[in-house]
Scaffold this motif. Structure first.
Motif, PDB file in Angstrom:
ATOM      1  N   LEU A  56       0.836  -1.187   0.000  1.00 26.48           N
ATOM      2  CA  LEU A  56       0.000   0.000   0.000  1.00 26.48           C
ATOM      3  C   LEU A  56       0.877   1.246   0.000  1.00 26.48           C
ATOM      4  O   LEU A  56       1.718   1.438   0.880  1.00 26.48           O
ATOM      5  N   ILE A  57       0.674   2.103  -0.985  1.00 27.13           N
ATOM      6  CA  ILE A  57       1.466   3.325  -1.122  1.00 27.13           C
ATOM      7  C   ILE A  57       0.542   4.496  -1.454  1.00 27.13           C
ATOM      8  O   ILE A  57      -0.636   4.302  -1.744  1.00 27.13           O
ATOM      9  N   GLY A  58       1.073   5.702  -1.438  1.00 23.63           N
ATOM     10  CA  GLY A  58       0.298   6.861  -1.850  1.00 23.63           C
ATOM     11  C   GLY A  58       0.522   8.061  -0.954  1.00 23.63           C
ATOM     12  O   GLY A  58       1.172   7.979   0.100  1.00 23.63           O
ATOM     13  N   PHE A  59      -0.020   9.186  -1.363  1.00 23.80           N
ATOM     14  CA  PHE A  59       0.123  10.431  -0.613  1.00 23.80           C
ATOM     15  C   PHE A  59      -0.473  10.305   0.781  1.00 23.80           C
ATOM     16  O   PHE A  59       0.164  10.647   1.784  1.00 23.80           O
ATOM     17  N   ASP A  60      -1.720   9.852   0.875  1.00 21.58           N
ATOM     18  CA  ASP A  60      -2.366   9.725   2.176  1.00 21.58           C
ATOM     19  C   ASP A  60      -1.640   8.725   3.068  1.00 21.58           C
ATOM     20  O   ASP A  60      -1.575   8.896   4.286  1.00 21.58           O
ATOM     21  N   VAL A  61      -1.113   7.679   2.459  1.00 20.23           N
ATOM     22  CA  VAL A  61      -0.384   6.662   3.218  1.00 20.23           C
ATOM     23  C   VAL A  61       0.856   7.282   3.860  1.00 20.23           C
ATOM     24  O   VAL A  61       1.104   7.113   5.061  1.00 20.23           O
ATOM     25  N   ASP A  62       1.607   8.032   3.084  1.00 19.06           N
ATOM     26  CA  ASP A  62       2.811   8.681   3.621  1.00 19.06           C
ATOM     27  C   ASP A  62       2.464   9.696   4.711  1.00 19.06           C
ATOM     28  O   ASP A  62       3.130   9.767   5.745  1.00 19.06           O
ATOM     29  N   ALA A  63       1.424  10.489   4.473  1.00 16.46           N
ATOM     30  CA  ALA A  63       1.046  11.509   5.451  1.00 16.46           C
ATOM     31  C   ALA A  63       0.593  10.876   6.761  1.00 16.46           C
ATOM     32  O   ALA A  63       1.007  11.290   7.851  1.00 16.46           O
ATOM     33  N   ALA A  64      -0.261   9.866   6.663  1.00 15.75           N
ATOM     34  CA  ALA A  64      -0.774   9.217   7.871  1.00 15.75           C
ATOM     35  C   ALA A  64       0.329   8.487   8.624  1.00 15.75           C
ATOM     36  O   ALA A  64       0.381   8.522   9.862  1.00 15.75           O
ATOM     37  N   GLU A  65       1.216   7.817   7.903  1.00 24.43           N
ATOM     38  CA  GLU A  65       2.323   7.099   8.554  1.00 24.43           C
ATOM     39  C   GLU A  65       3.227   8.089   9.299  1.00 24.43           C
ATOM     40  O   GLU A  65       3.731   7.780  10.384  1.00 24.43           O
ATOM     41  N   THR A  66       3.417   9.270   8.734  1.00 23.60           N
ATOM     42  CA  THR A  66       4.234  10.292   9.402  1.00 23.60           C
ATOM     43  C   THR A  66       3.542  10.795  10.665  1.00 23.60           C
ATOM     44  O   THR A  66       4.183  10.994  11.708  1.00 23.60           O
ATOM     45  N   ASP A 242       6.252  22.931   9.213  1.00 23.81           N
ATOM     46  CA  ASP A 242       7.678  22.590   9.094  1.00 23.81           C
ATOM     47  C   ASP A 242       8.068  22.071   7.704  1.00 23.81           C
ATOM     48  O   ASP A 242       9.209  21.691   7.470  1.00 23.81           O
ATOM     49  N   GLY A 243       7.101  22.051   6.770  1.00 24.05           N
ATOM     50  CA  GLY A 243       7.411  21.673   5.391  1.00 24.05           C
ATOM     51  C   GLY A 243       7.310  20.195   5.079  1.00 24.05           C
ATOM     52  O   GLY A 243       7.543  19.779   3.932  1.00 24.05           O
ATOM     53  N   THR A 244       6.914  19.381   6.063  1.00 24.99           N
ATOM     54  CA  THR A 244       6.818  17.938   5.828  1.00 24.99           C
ATOM     55  C   THR A 244       5.727  17.604   4.820  1.00 24.99           C
ATOM     56  O   THR A 244       5.930  16.772   3.931  1.00 24.99           O
ATOM     57  N   MET A 245       4.563  18.250   4.940  1.00 22.65           N
ATOM     58  CA  MET A 245       3.489  17.978   3.992  1.00 22.65           C
ATOM     59  C   MET A 245       3.872  18.418   2.589  1.00 22.65           C
ATOM     60  O   MET A 245       3.535  17.748   1.601  1.00 22.65           O
ATOM     61  N   ALA A 246       4.596  19.516   2.490  1.00 21.59           N
ATOM     62  CA  ALA A 246       5.060  19.986   1.176  1.00 21.59           C
ATOM     63  C   ALA A 246       5.998  18.955   0.551  1.00 21.59           C
ATOM     64  O   ALA A 246       5.929  18.686  -0.656  1.00 21.59           O
ATOM     65  N   LYS A 247       6.873  18.362   1.366  1.00 27.30           N
ATOM     66  CA  LYS A 247       7.815  17.357   0.876  1.00 27.30           C
ATOM     67  C   LYS A 247       7.074  16.127   0.367  1.00 27.30           C
ATOM     68  O   LYS A 247       7.396  15.594  -0.711  1.00 27.30           O
ATOM     69  N   ILE A 248       6.081  15.682   1.119  1.00 26.07           N
ATOM     70  CA  ILE A 248       5.291  14.517   0.692  1.00 26.07           C
ATOM     71  C   ILE A 248       4.533  14.845  -0.591  1.00 26.07           C
ATOM     72  O   ILE A 248       4.444  14.021  -1.507  1.00 26.07           O
TER      73      ILE A 248
END
Length: 263
Positions: A56-66, A242-248
């Motif tokens: 499972l991958i994707g934008f929401d996956v990365d954001a939620a995992e963070t 802090d720019g994390t969402m922008a990076k994702i």
């Protein structure tokens, strides 16, 4: 006597407020379990989907995992049928819905949303080398392509003038093939879907600035789970700052679409 009555009233309000917060044990429940269970449709690229290996991958996956890492909990994903996703949330099959869910007045009657974390909506894609159009206002008397049965068809009606031709396609890839070949001038498409195509084929297409229509995405919680929603919201706010969402975002869309100032 009036002062005593006022003091009693204030004390009662404080007690009731404390009781209300104490009754909302949603964050404590998740923290004790050590995991946040999230419902999603796992076939929605680029928000959440399976790669060739079934991961499972994707934008929401990365954001939620963070978010999970920052809160010291793990994320457990629960694939579910989208047409019954709100019912499943309120039936407590998972803790929230995090899957590119559009915030609507109808849904807001049943669930509690975070603030928008992505502004989705309908946008206009043109060829990368196209010089006639600088923005949506320039799309006059053009040949337009859109997917059958999609909200893009409603968005077409909001263009500056009616298209000289509107071609409906079974899917967006077929519309983009016609755009690439010059058989149409523009494709009206969902923002995140369009940016996913562009990120995978750099230098082929571009999105004109602005939205034809706006559809904000939010994370949905049960209405009574205020403490949990507040905890996730606070973490998302920090990630924007802090720019994390922008990076994702740049990873999945090749640009930052999470900054509210750009919406």
């Amino acid at each position: 006597m009036k002062k005593l009555t006022l003091l009693f009233t204030c004390a009662l309000l404080v007690a009731l407020t404390a009781t209300a917060f104490a009754a909302d044990s949603s964050w404590n429940r998740v923290k004790a379990a050590g995991k946040l269970v999230i419902g999603l449709d796992d076939a929605f690229p680029p928000m959440g989907y399976r790669d060739a290996n079934g991961k499972l991958i994707g934008f929401d996956v990365d954001a939620a995992e963070t978010v999970g890492k920052r809160l010291g909990i793990t994320i457990e994903w629960q694939p579910t049928a989208w047409d019954g996703v709100i019912h499943s949330l309120n039936a407590k099959k998972f803790d929230c819905i995090w899957n590119g869910m559009t915030i609507t007045p109808e849904r807001a009657k049943e669930v509690a949303f975070t603030k928008p974390y992505v502004m989705d909506g309908q946008v206009a894609i043109v060829r990368f080398t196209e010089k006639r159009f600088k923005g949506i206002k320039d799309l006059k008397n053009v040949k337009v392509g859109a997917q059958k049965g999609s909200s893009a068809l409603s968005a077409v009606k909001k263009l500056p003038t009616a298209p000289t031709e509107l071609k409906e396609y079974e899917d967006n890839p077929k519309a983009l093939l016609d755009l690439e070949a010059g058989r149409i001038d523009v494709v009206v498409i969902d923002n995140v879907t369009g940016r996913d195509f562009i990120a995978k084929r750099p230098g082929q297409f571009k999105i004109l600035p602005g939205f034809i229509s706006k559809e904000p995405f939010g994370v949905a919680f049960r209405k009574e789970d205020k403490a949990l929603r507040a905890k996730v919201q606070k973490t998302l706010d920090q990630m924007v700052k802090d720019g994390t969402m922008a990076k994702i975002s740049r990873k999945w869309f090749a640009e930052d679409i999470t900054n509210p100032k750009k919406w």
